[in-house]
Design a protein around this motif. Structure first.
Motif, PDB file in Angstrom:
ATOM      1  N   ALA A   1      15.199  74.593  66.851  1.00 39.70           N
ATOM      2  CA  ALA A   1      15.279  73.525  68.015  1.00 39.70           C
ATOM      3  C   ALA A   1      14.914  72.043  67.587  1.00 39.70           C
ATOM      4  O   ALA A   1      14.206  71.403  68.286  1.00 39.70           O
ATOM      5  N   GLY A   2      15.328  71.794  66.301  1.00 36.26           N
ATOM      6  CA  GLY A   2      14.789  70.608  65.951  1.00 36.26           C
ATOM      7  C   GLY A   2      15.646  69.346  66.497  1.00 36.26           C
ATOM      8  O   GLY A   2      16.299  69.538  67.372  1.00 36.26           O
ATOM      9  N   PRO A   3      15.266  68.156  65.731  1.00 38.52           N
ATOM     10  CA  PRO A   3      15.759  66.987  66.481  1.00 38.52           C
ATOM     11  C   PRO A   3      17.130  67.052  66.737  1.00 38.52           C
ATOM     12  O   PRO A   3      18.154  67.479  66.225  1.00 38.52           O
ATOM     13  N   SER A   4      17.548  66.454  67.979  1.00 36.67           N
ATOM     14  CA  SER A   4      18.843  66.482  68.507  1.00 36.67           C
ATOM     15  C   SER A   4      19.924  65.797  67.607  1.00 36.67           C
ATOM     16  O   SER A   4      21.027  66.263  67.518  1.00 36.67           O
ATOM     17  N   SER A   5      19.180  64.688  66.958  1.00 34.46           N
ATOM     18  CA  SER A   5      20.435  64.061  65.930  1.00 34.46           C
ATOM     19  C   SER A   5      20.601  64.793  64.822  1.00 34.46           C
ATOM     20  O   SER A   5      21.680  64.465  63.936  1.00 34.46           O
ATOM     21  N   GLU A   6      20.027  65.884  64.402  1.00 34.61           N
ATOM     22  CA  GLU A   6      20.271  66.666  63.243  1.00 34.61           C
ATOM     23  C   GLU A   6      21.372  67.862  63.310  1.00 34.61           C
ATOM     24  O   GLU A   6      21.029  68.424  64.347  1.00 34.61           O
ATOM     25  N   PRO A   7      22.026  68.138  62.611  1.00 35.25           N
ATOM     26  CA  PRO A   7      22.815  69.286  62.591  1.00 35.25           C
ATOM     27  C   PRO A   7      22.118  70.463  62.153  1.00 35.25           C
ATOM     28  O   PRO A   7      21.086  70.456  61.273  1.00 35.25           O
ATOM     29  N   PRO A   8      22.525  71.654  62.363  1.00 32.04           N
ATOM     30  CA  PRO A   8      22.108  72.935  61.794  1.00 32.04           C
ATOM     31  C   PRO A   8      22.099  72.619  60.345  1.00 32.04           C
ATOM     32  O   PRO A   8      23.170  72.359  59.866  1.00 32.04           O
ATOM     33  N   ASN A   9      21.034  73.400  59.680  1.00 28.79           N
ATOM     34  CA  ASN A   9      21.120  73.427  58.192  1.00 28.79           C
ATOM     35  C   ASN A   9      20.176  74.623  57.884  1.00 28.79           C
ATOM     36  O   ASN A   9      19.993  75.591  58.698  1.00 28.79           O
ATOM     37  N   PHE A  10      20.287  74.807  56.582  1.00 30.45           N
ATOM     38  CA  PHE A  10      19.475  75.928  56.050  1.00 30.45           C
ATOM     39  C   PHE A  10      18.519  75.583  54.518  1.00 30.45           C
ATOM     40  O   PHE A  10      18.918  74.503  54.026  1.00 30.45           O
ATOM     41  N   LYS A  11      17.701  76.281  54.435  1.00 32.56           N
ATOM     42  CA  LYS A  11      16.926  76.183  53.398  1.00 32.56           C
ATOM     43  C   LYS A  11      17.461  77.263  52.493  1.00 32.56           C
ATOM     44  O   LYS A  11      17.712  78.206  52.751  1.00 32.56           O
ATOM     45  N   GLN A  12      17.736  76.493  51.180  1.00 32.26           N
ATOM     46  CA  GLN A  12      18.664  77.730  50.183  1.00 32.26           C
ATOM     47  C   GLN A  12      17.582  78.799  49.715  1.00 32.26           C
ATOM     48  O   GLN A  12      16.475  78.658  49.741  1.00 32.26           O
ATOM     49  N   SER A  13      18.222  80.080  49.463  1.00 32.80           N
ATOM     50  CA  SER A  13      17.548  80.912  48.874  1.00 32.80           C
ATOM     51  C   SER A  13      16.998  80.628  47.350  1.00 32.80           C
ATOM     52  O   SER A  13      17.475  79.613  47.046  1.00 32.80           O
ATOM     53  N   PHE A  14      16.020  81.313  46.973  1.00 31.31           N
ATOM     54  CA  PHE A  14      15.787  80.946  45.402  1.00 31.31           C
ATOM     55  C   PHE A  14      16.749  80.935  44.674  1.00 31.31           C
ATOM     56  O   PHE A  14      16.502  80.415  43.463  1.00 31.31           O
TER      57      PHE A  14
END
Lengths: 400, 400, 400
Positions: B229-242
Motif C-alpha cells: 500500500a505504498g505511495p499513491s503516485s507509484e505503480p505496483p512493482n516487484f523486487k527481483q528474485s536472486f
C-alpha cells in the motif's frame, strides 16, 4: 636499479641481457638459463649472439651524427658490421628518425641481416644531402646462447605465469621499469596455494623458446608486465586477454578497478602464450596504455617517471585475489544461520539490517556455491572484505 | 479490516498473531497451525510467547514520555520486564528515536533479552538530562507456541508459494495491508492448474519453521506480499528474485509492466526461501518500493493510504499469467494454416495484413514450441491477448 | 526488361506468370514447372487459373471510372465476373481507394469469391453518389495449373534458397525489380561449393507448394529478393530472420554493412520457409525497407527508380561471403610462424607492426579454429581482406 639497468645495452641475445639479469639477482634469487644459438624452437631458431663494440655515423666534415657511445638507440639493434663511405641517398636507405625533434627512434633488424642508424628529427633535417657520409659499425655475430630467467613459486592448486621481457635497451617505460618491478614482485611472494612461474626473457623468441621447452598445460592464465611506469596521471590498467572475460581478466578487473582495454592482435608475448596450441589467457598489466606518443623513442626515458609503485600495488592485489578467491561451501545451507547466538549479528532489530558487516556475512552465506570473485562481481563488494568475511565464517564453522 | 488489525499488537509469537489470523478468517477460510516454543528449526529455535500488559516511561515530575496504551511502538517489541529508576544517561542505553519530529520508531529485540522504549524526535530532544526517570514494563515470557496460517489450493502442475508476514504491529504499508491483501487474494482463487501454497507467518522464524516442516521441493517460485500500500503516485512493482530473470520474475514483469528492482540481500522471507538448500526464486510484490523514508516508524500509518487495490490487481494478473501460460504445440506445423477457409482471416488481401487479430493468430502459430510467455516477451504482445488467441486456435484444432 | 514485365498482368495463377517467366528465360536458363489446380499442398489447395479479358466501371452518364485496359490495378485481382447496374451505395462495397489523390491501390481476393474495382483518391471523391453505376468484369476461372521457376546450382557443401515472387502486377519495387534481379543474380553464378536453389514462384501459395513437393531438410538459410529497387537515398538492407543472428543474417550483415531490421511476423515467404516444420532462417534482401508510403499502390512505379544495381551488388557479396567463409585450421599452431623467413613480414622491427597485411596474417593465424566470418565480426576486418589473407596463408602451407 633502474638507472643502472639503463646503462646496459640489451638485445635479444648477448651479454647485455646476461649482465641485466645478474643485476636483478641482487634483489631476489632466480635461475638463469641459456639456450644455444641454432636451437630449433617450433617454427623459429635461436639466433646468434650480437656483439657490438662501437658505431659512428659522420660526414666528410668530420661532424658526428650518431654515436653508439652516446646513446644505444643510435644503432639499429642487431646491425651487421659496416665501414664505408656513402652518398646521402645511399645512407637514407639505412637511416631512421622519429616524428620528434629530440626523439631518437628504437629500431631492430633481428631476422634479416642489415644495418642502420637512428637519429632525432632535428638531426635528420639538418643533414646536408650534398655531403658524403661515413658509416662504421664494429659488430659481429657469434654462436653462443640466448639467456632467460625463471623462478617457480610452488603451490598445490592452479598455475599462473608472470612474465616480462628483457631485450629492450635504455627506455624506462618500455621496459626497464617492467624488469625491475618483476624482480620486486618476485621478492614480495610468500607461501602460496597456486603455482607461479616467474619468467623474464627476450620478447617473442624468448617466450617461444620457453613454450617449446616447458610443459605449460596446467597454466590457467598469464600476466605480462609491460609499460608499468606510464604517465603519472593515468591509473594502472590492463590489456584484456583474447577472451576478454577470462578468469585472469576478472582478477585484473578486481585488482585495478578498471575494465581493461580490448584485446588487439598487436602486442607482446600474449601472441605466443595465447596461440592456438596453448590458448593461455594473458593480460598485460600496464599503466596508461601500451603505445603512447613516445613509444619506442628516446623520449620514453624523459617523459615517464621511473616509478611503478601504483602498478606494483595492482600486481600484488592480483596475487591476493588469486590466492584469496575460493568457492564458498555452506555448512548451514537451510535458511540463514542464527547470527545473534554467535554474536555475529546486531541484536536490536528494526532499522539496522544495513550494517555492512552483517550484510557481508549474509551475502557470503547466501551465495554458497559461488566463488568470492563471482560474489564480488555480482554485488560490487570488494574482494578484500569478502575474503575477510569468509575467514570469519570459516572460524565459526559456517562454511568450509 | 485494516483498522481493526491496527488495533491489535503483534510480535513474532503470542496472542496478537493468533487474534489477527482469526480476524482474517472472517474473509476467507484457511488453517491455523501452532509450533511449540523450543522446537528446533534448522539453526534456530521457536521462541517463547511474549505477554505484554503495560509499559510506561515517566520522569520524576510525573510526566509520561512513552505509554504502551497510547502506541504499541513505544515499547521495544519482546522487551523483558523492568521497573526501576534511572538517570538520563542510564536510560539512553534503552531509548530509541527516529529522524522525524513526530515519528516513533519500530524496534525489536527478539534474540537477546533486553528492554527499551521508543519516542519521537521531539520527545527525545525535550527530555531533561538532569531528571531521574522511571521505566516500567509489565511483560513476561512463557512457553506456548508460534502461530501461522496456511491454505493449499491444489492443482496438477507446478507449485508456487504466496506468502506474507503477520508479526509487525500497527503500521499499514508494513504490513497490515499485506495481511489483508493476502486474505483477499486467497478469497479470489478458483480452480487452478498449478498448486498455490498460501502462507501467513511471522517473518524469518515463521518461514524458517515452515521450511523445516514441509516438503517444498516442487515449488517453482514464490511471491511475498509486502509494502503493498505504498505511495499513491507509484505503480505496483516487484523486487527481483536472486536470479533476476527466473520464471516468477518474468511473470511479475508481465503482470506489473515494470522491470522490477534489483535483488539485494537485505529483505524479507526470500532470504530463507532462496537460501542454498531451497533456492526458490522469490519476488516481493510491492507498491513504490520496500524502504521509503517512513520505513519502520509510526509515520508509515499516516503517510500511506490503506489502499492496495492496484497491487491486488497485479497479483491477480500474476495468477492469470501463471495459469494461462502454456507451450504452444502446432497441429499444422508445415507452412501457415489457411486462415480464410476457417473465417479467421480477412479475405481481401493487399494492405490489410496488419489486422491485429490476424497478426496474433499468425504469431502464435509461427511460434509453436515456445510458451506464450516467451512469445509475449519476444513480440511485446500482452499475455491477455495471447491467451485469448491460443484459445481460438485450440478450438479450431490448430494447436493443442 | 522491367518495362516489358510491367506490360504483363500477373496473378497467383494464369498466363501472366507463364509469360513473365518465359521472358526472364531470355536472360538465363531455368526450369518452369506447373502444378495442377486442385492439388492439395499441406493445409492449402492450388487454385484455379484466373482469366481476365476486360473490366470497366462506368456511370450512367457514360463516364468511365476504372478500366482494366488502362491499368491492371483498377480491378481487384482474382475478381469473379460481374455485369450489372448498381447504386453508389451498392458499389461502395466493391470499391477500394488509397490515401493518395493519384494512387490506385493494389487489392486481391484470392481465397473468397468476390469482385471489386480500385480507383485513386481523386476519383473516389469525385464520384456522384446520386448516379447509377455499371460494373462489368469479363473474367472466368478454369482448371489449369500454377506456374513456378526453379534452377539448382549444385555444390558439395550446404544448401541455400534464393527466391523471389512473381505474382504481383505492374509495380516496380514490389516486385518487377525483384524478378529481374533474381534472373540477373542467377546469370552471375559460376561454380560454387554450396548448393543454391533459385526459386521464382507466386507468393505464399507458390512457396507452400514448393515446400510441399521438395526435400528442403538440408537448406541452411534462405534469401528472398523483395523491394530491391527502393528509394535512391537508402542503402541495401535486410529484414532479419526470425532468429535475428543466424548464419544467413550474419552473412547479410557483412554483405550490406547494415544491421538489418527486426523480424516481424508480417512478411513474405519467410512465413512459410521459417514455419515450425522447416525453420529455415530467411532474410529479405531489400533497399530502404519493405513497406514505404507507396506500398501496394500505383505510385510504386512512379516513385521508385527501376534500378537494383546496389542491391544486386549486395546479393553478389552475400554469395562471395557464403563461398569464401571457412574454418581456419592452423598447420603452425604453436606460437606465431616466423613471417620473415617467408617474406610475409616487414623485417625491420620497432614501429611497424601496424602494417595492415601483417596484422591480417597474424589475425587469421591466431584465430585458428574460428571461421573467417567469426573473425570478421570480432575484429571488424572485412570478409574480402580475410578471404585474400587466408588464400596467402594456404599457399604458404600455414593453414588448410
Amino acid at each position: 636499479m633502474i638507472e643502472r639497468l639503463m646503462d646496459i645495452d640489451r638485445s635479444i641475445t648477448g651479454d647485455g641481457v646476461r649482465r641485466s639479469l645478474e643485476m636483478l639477482k641482487e634483489k631476489v634469487d632466480f635461475n638463469i638459463h641459456e639456450i644455444p644459438s641454432g636451437t630449433k624452437v617450433f617454427d623459429w631458431e635461436v639466433p646468434q649472439e650480437w656483439v657490438i663494440r662501437d658505431a659512428v655515423l659522420s660526414d666528410e666534415t668530420g661532424k658526428v651524427w650518431a654515436d653508439y657511445e652516446k646513446d644505444f638507440l643510435h644503432v639499429v639493434s642487431y646491425s651487421e658490421a659496416v665501414d664505408k663511405d656513402l652518398t646521402h641517398d645511399e645512407l637514407k636507405l639505412h637511416l631512421y628518425t622519429s616524428n620528434f625533434a629530440h626523439g631518437i627512434p628504437y629500431r631492430t633488424s633481428y631476422y634479416k641481416k642489415d644495418w642502420g642508424f637512428c637519429v632525432d628529427g632535428n638531426a635528420y633535417k639538418a643533414m646536408n644531402p650534398e655531403l658524403k657520409y661515413h658509416a662504421r659499425i664494429d659488430s659481429e655475430f657469434k654462436d653462443g646462447s640466448m639467456t632467460y630467467g625463471e623462478k617457480i613459486i610452488e603451490g598445490d592448486e592452479d598455475e599462473y605465469i608472470i612474465s616480462t621481457y628483457c631485450c629492450h635497451p635504455s627506455m624506462i617505460n618500455d621496459n626497464v621499469a617492467g624488469m625491475a618491478m618483476w624482480a620486486d614482485l618476485l621478492a614480495s611472494m610468500s607461501k602460496t596455494k597456486h603455482t607461479y612461474r616467474f619468467i623474464i626473457a627476450p620478447e617473442t623468441i624468448g617466450m617461444i623458446s620457453y613454450l617449446a621447452t616447458h610443459d605449460v598445460s596446467k597454466v590457467k592464465g598469464a600476466v605480462i608486465l609491460s609499460h608499468v611506469a606510464g604517465p603519472s596521471s593515468e591509473p594502472p590498467n590492463f590489456k584484456q586477454s583474447f577472451l576478454g572475460n577470462s578468469y585472469i581478466d576478472r582478477v585484473a578487473r578486481q585488482a585495478t578497478g578498471e575494465d581493461g582495454t580490448p584485446f588487439t592482435i598487436r602486442g607482446s608475448d600474449e601472441r605466443q602464450l595465447s596461440s592456438p596450441a596453448f590458448r593461455i589467457p594473458t593480460i598485460i598489466l600496464n599503466k596508461g596504455g601500451l603505445y603512447g606518443p613516445y613509444y619506442h623513442t628516446s623520449l620514453d626515458r624523459e617523459y615517464y617517471p621511473p616509478d611503478y609503485q601504483a602498478t606494483f600495488e595492482s600486481a600484488k592485489r592480483m596475487i591476493e585475489v588469486l590466492e584469496g578467491d575460493r568457492v564458498v561451501e555452506s555448512l548451514n545451507p537451510s535458511c540463514e544461520p542464527m547470527m545473534s547466538k554467535r554474536n555475529l549479528y546486531p541484536t536490536l532489530g528494526g532499522d539496522n539490517q544495513n550494517n555492512t558487516d552483517t550484510e557481508n556475512l549474509m551475502t557470503v552465506m547466501f551465495n554458497s556455491g559461488s566463488s568470492l570473485l563471482d560474489i564480488a562481481e555480482n554485488t560490487g563488494k570488494s574482494m578484500d572484505e569478502l575474503i575477510k568475511t569468509s575467514e570469519v565464517l570459516k572460524k565459526e564453522g559456517l562454511i568450509k
